[in-house]
Design a protein around this motif. Structure first.
Motif, PDB file in Angstrom:
ATOM      1  N   GLN A   1      48.185 -53.773  58.459  1.00  0.00           N
ATOM      2  CA  GLN A   1      48.847 -54.846  59.288  1.00  0.00           C
ATOM      3  C   GLN A   1      49.448 -54.070  60.451  1.00  0.00           C
ATOM      4  O   GLN A   1      49.430 -54.658  61.646  1.00  0.00           O
TER       5      GLN A   1
ATOM      6  N   ASP B   1      48.085 -52.953  52.659  1.00  0.00           N
ATOM      7  CA  ASP B   1      48.261 -54.033  53.554  1.00  0.00           C
ATOM      8  C   ASP B   1      49.300 -53.699  54.555  1.00  0.00           C
ATOM      9  O   ASP B   1      49.029 -54.250  55.693  1.00  0.00           O
TER      10      ASP B   1
ATOM     11  N   GLN C   1      46.690 -52.809  62.923  1.00  0.00           N
ATOM     12  CA  GLN C   1      46.269 -54.122  63.396  1.00  0.00           C
ATOM     13  C   GLN C   1      46.916 -54.599  64.565  1.00  0.00           C
ATOM     14  O   GLN C   1      46.641 -54.626  65.735  1.00  0.00           O
TER      15      GLN C   1
END
Length: 59
Positions: A11, A7, A14
């Motif tokens: 993140q 994650d 992104q």
């Protein structure tokens, strides 16, 4: 380098796609997930991987 969770890696990738390529959050998430899915990028900083990927756009 500190080992990132899936994650955390996604993140950060992104966020980099949004800044570097001007993508929407949704588009950037799709690209980040695709990069993560390649599997051979996990030892690299996500920002470096995104920068490398974006540098080939338009080739």
């Amino acid at each position: 380098m500190t080992t990132l969770t899936k994650d955390e890696w996604i993140q950060r990738a992104q966020a980099r796609f949004v800044v570097r390529a001007g993508l929407t959050q949704a588009q950037a998430l799709d690209y980040a997930l695709a990069l993560y899915g390649d599997g051979d990028v996990l030892d690299d900083e996500p920002e470096d991987v995104v920068d490398e990927d974006v540098s080939h756009w338009g080739d």
